[in-house]
Design a protein around this motif. Structure first.
Motif, mmCIF file in Angstrom:
data_model
loop_
_atom_site.group_PDB
_atom_site.id
_atom_site.type_symbol
_atom_site.label_atom_id
_atom_site.label_comp_id
_atom_site.label_asym_id
_atom_site.label_seq_id
_atom_site.Cartn_x
_atom_site.Cartn_y
_atom_site.Cartn_z
ATOM 1 N N LEU A 239 0.815 -1.210 0.000
ATOM 2 C CA LEU A 239 0.000 0.000 0.000
ATOM 3 C C LEU A 239 0.850 1.262 0.000
ATOM 4 O O LEU A 239 0.431 2.299 -0.533
ATOM 5 C CB LEU A 239 -0.929 -0.011 1.219
ATOM 6 N N GLY A 240 2.028 1.202 0.594
ATOM 7 C CA GLY A 240 2.911 2.363 0.588
ATOM 8 C C GLY A 240 3.322 2.752 -0.822
ATOM 9 O O GLY A 240 3.380 3.947 -1.160
ATOM 10 N N LEU A 241 3.590 1.761 -1.669
ATOM 11 C CA LEU A 241 3.933 2.046 -3.057
ATOM 12 C C LEU A 241 2.745 2.653 -3.796
ATOM 13 O O LEU A 241 2.925 3.543 -4.638
ATOM 14 C CB LEU A 241 4.390 0.765 -3.747
ATOM 15 N N LEU A 242 1.538 2.194 -3.467
ATOM 16 C CA LEU A 242 0.340 2.764 -4.079
ATOM 17 C C LEU A 242 0.198 4.245 -3.719
ATOM 18 O O LEU A 242 -0.124 5.079 -4.576
ATOM 19 C CB LEU A 242 -0.889 1.979 -3.620
ATOM 20 N N VAL A 243 0.448 4.577 -2.466
ATOM 21 C CA VAL A 243 0.383 5.979 -2.044
ATOM 22 C C VAL A 243 1.477 6.793 -2.723
ATOM 23 O O VAL A 243 1.230 7.906 -3.227
ATOM 24 C CB VAL A 243 0.511 6.080 -0.506
ATOM 25 N N PHE A 244 2.683 6.255 -2.766
ATOM 26 C CA PHE A 244 3.814 6.991 -3.332
ATOM 27 C C PHE A 244 3.616 7.258 -4.827
ATOM 28 O O PHE A 244 3.847 8.381 -5.306
ATOM 29 C CB PHE A 244 5.096 6.194 -3.102
ATOM 30 N N THR A 245 3.207 6.243 -5.583
ATOM 31 C CA THR A 245 2.980 6.446 -7.015
ATOM 32 C C THR A 245 1.789 7.367 -7.261
ATOM 33 O O THR A 245 1.794 8.156 -8.214
ATOM 34 C CB THR A 245 2.751 5.099 -7.711
ATOM 35 N N GLY A 246 0.767 7.289 -6.400
ATOM 36 C CA GLY A 246 -0.371 8.185 -6.549
ATOM 37 C C GLY A 246 0.025 9.635 -6.350
ATOM 38 O O GLY A 246 -0.416 10.527 -7.091
ATOM 39 N N ILE A 247 0.897 9.888 -5.363
ATOM 40 C CA ILE A 247 1.365 11.259 -5.141
ATOM 41 C C ILE A 247 2.234 11.721 -6.302
ATOM 42 O O ILE A 247 2.130 12.864 -6.771
ATOM 43 C CB ILE A 247 2.132 11.339 -3.809
ATOM 44 N N GLY A 248 3.102 10.826 -6.787
ATOM 45 C CA GLY A 248 3.989 11.198 -7.880
ATOM 46 C C GLY A 248 3.246 11.513 -9.167
ATOM 47 O O GLY A 248 3.689 12.364 -9.949
ATOM 48 N N ARG A 249 2.129 10.859 -9.396
ATOM 49 C CA ARG A 249 1.345 11.092 -10.616
ATOM 50 C C ARG A 249 0.176 12.044 -10.387
ATOM 51 O O ARG A 249 -0.655 12.219 -11.284
ATOM 52 C CB ARG A 249 0.806 9.758 -11.132
ATOM 53 N N LEU A 250 0.096 12.621 -9.199
ATOM 54 C CA LEU A 250 -1.026 13.486 -8.816
ATOM 55 C C LEU A 250 -2.356 12.757 -8.959
ATOM 56 O O LEU A 250 -3.376 13.361 -9.303
ATOM 57 C CB LEU A 250 -1.026 14.766 -9.661
ATOM 58 N N ASP A 251 -2.331 11.442 -8.688
ATOM 59 C CA ASP A 251 -3.548 10.624 -8.713
ATOM 60 C C ASP A 251 -4.086 10.569 -7.280
ATOM 61 O O ASP A 251 -3.707 9.697 -6.489
ATOM 62 C CB ASP A 251 -3.225 9.232 -9.239
ATOM 63 N N ALA A 254 -5.862 7.169 -6.186
ATOM 64 C CA ALA A 254 -4.991 6.036 -5.854
ATOM 65 C C ALA A 254 -4.281 6.263 -4.523
ATOM 66 O O ALA A 254 -4.157 5.342 -3.703
ATOM 67 C CB ALA A 254 -3.974 5.826 -6.974
ATOM 68 N N ALA A 255 -3.803 7.486 -4.281
ATOM 69 C CA ALA A 255 -3.133 7.777 -3.018
ATOM 70 C C ALA A 255 -4.093 7.627 -1.840
ATOM 71 O O ALA A 255 -3.726 7.071 -0.794
ATOM 72 C CB ALA A 255 -2.551 9.192 -3.051
ATOM 73 N N ALA A 256 -5.327 8.104 -2.019
ATOM 74 C CA ALA A 256 -6.314 7.974 -0.942
ATOM 75 C C ALA A 256 -6.671 6.519 -0.708
ATOM 76 O O ALA A 256 -6.886 6.095 0.436
ATOM 77 C CB ALA A 256 -7.566 8.776 -1.288
ATOM 78 N N LEU A 257 -6.726 5.734 -1.773
ATOM 79 C CA LEU A 257 -7.041 4.305 -1.640
ATOM 80 C C LEU A 257 -5.992 3.601 -0.784
ATOM 81 O O LEU A 257 -6.313 2.829 0.124
ATOM 82 C CB LEU A 257 -7.118 3.675 -3.028
#
Length: 323
Positions: A239-251, A254-257
């Motif tokens: 889940l940490g990678l999901l948050v990190f990639t979501g922040i990096g892509r301004l998604d 995905a970051a909230a998920l």
């Protein structure tokens, strides 16, 4: 000239880089690999095991365990949280995160509890350990990543190592505190009944301090979860990678998920560890009675047998007296 640095600047960064790259890593590479091996084995095994279990079976076992430990309320919340994780489509990432957290907690307990016991039994060891724990707790979490990457590289295991270092101090401190707070009268009573130091430790001090030790384990668990996103910066998954990639892509979605998944797992694990550290009154009475009987070399069953034998009317008379 207003500052000393206008005259001379200490090349501390060059010294550290030279020390790590030119001496530490080349000479101690086998030691670093040996440190990574057990962590990698536990993490890989837990991750494969949790991902292999069907979600419905995992939910059933987790809910049953939560009901047995914490009662109906915690079991219902556990069921709701697990169902929500599956419905949001982040089940696999959640299991990977859970494997990372459990691996960190296992190694924190294996190392932290013995260190806490040693600190409780030796004032000199506690004095030497205290500044190390202060440094471990005051250094910002991101700073851990620099030496970890230089010494261990990137990936899941270096992320776990950084998490272990960051999350271990509360368990050591609270284990030390819990054992030191055991009443001296109970320790002296154990020695008076002929118990050895090992018996006093495991039969008197650790059981009485267990609530404080479990509080330290709970704090370690929460700190491990807080490092999940930071460890993703050096290659950790879940889940940490999901948050990190979501922040990096301004998604934001995905970051909230990923954030929601981490919060749900954190609440479930927090409630379970708190329930483990708070036994019921009846269990406390039984445990202390069994503890006292073991110290005097008997058992509750033998005590009842002696009571029945001493009564003139036999077992029936002893039972009537108890009633």
């Amino acid at each position: 000239m207003d500052r000393l640095s206008d005259i001379y600047v200490l090349p501390v960064d060059d010294w550290i880089e030279s020390f790590v790259k030119d001496w530490l890593v080349p000479n101690f590479r086998p030691a670093f690999q040996a440190i990574q091996w057990p962590i990698d084995q536990v993490l890989t095994g837990l991750d494969a095991f949790l991902l292999t279990i069907p979600p419905f079976l995992f939910m059933a076992v987790a809910v049953l365990l939560a009901w047995r430990i914490g009662g109906r309320g915690i079991s219902l919340f556990t069921l709701a949280a697990l169902v929500l994780l599956d419905l949001m489509g982040i089940w696999d990432d959640s299991m990977t995160t859970l494997a990372m957290v459990l691996t960190s907690v296992v190694f924190c307990a294996v190392v932290g509890v013995p260190l806490g016991i040693l600190a409780a039994r030796s004032d000199r060891f506690q004095t030497g350990l205290r500044p190390v724990l202060d440094i471990m707790q005051t250094i910002p979490a991101f700073v851990y990543l620099v030496p970890i990457v230089m010494l261990f590289g990137v990936g899941m295991v270096p992320g776990i190592i950084a998490t272990i270092i960051f999350a271990m101090p509360p368990l050591i401190r609270l284990t030390n505190l819990g054992i030191r707070q055991v009443p001296e009268e109970m320790v002296e009573a154990g020695y008076a009944f002929g118990a050895t130091r090992r018996q006093v430790l495991f039969e008197v001090q650790v059981p009485i301090a267990m609530k404080t030790i479990m509080a330290g384990l709970n704090q370690t668990l929460m700190l491990s979860l807080s490092m999940v996103v930071i460890a993703a910066l050096i290659g950790a998954e879940g889940l940490g990678l999901l948050v990190f990639t979501g922040i990096g892509r301004l998604d934001v979605g995905a970051a909230a998920l990923g954030g929601i998944g981490i919060v749900l797992i954190a609440i479930v694990l927090d409630r379970l560890t708190q329930a483990l550290g708070e036994p019921s009154l009846g269990e406390e009475k039984r445990s202390f009675r069994g503890l006292a009987m073991r110290l005097v070399g008997g058992s509750p069953a033998a005590d009842k047998a002696d009571e029945s034998a001493a009564d003139p009317a036999g077992p029936a008379g002893a039972a009537a007296k108890r009633n």
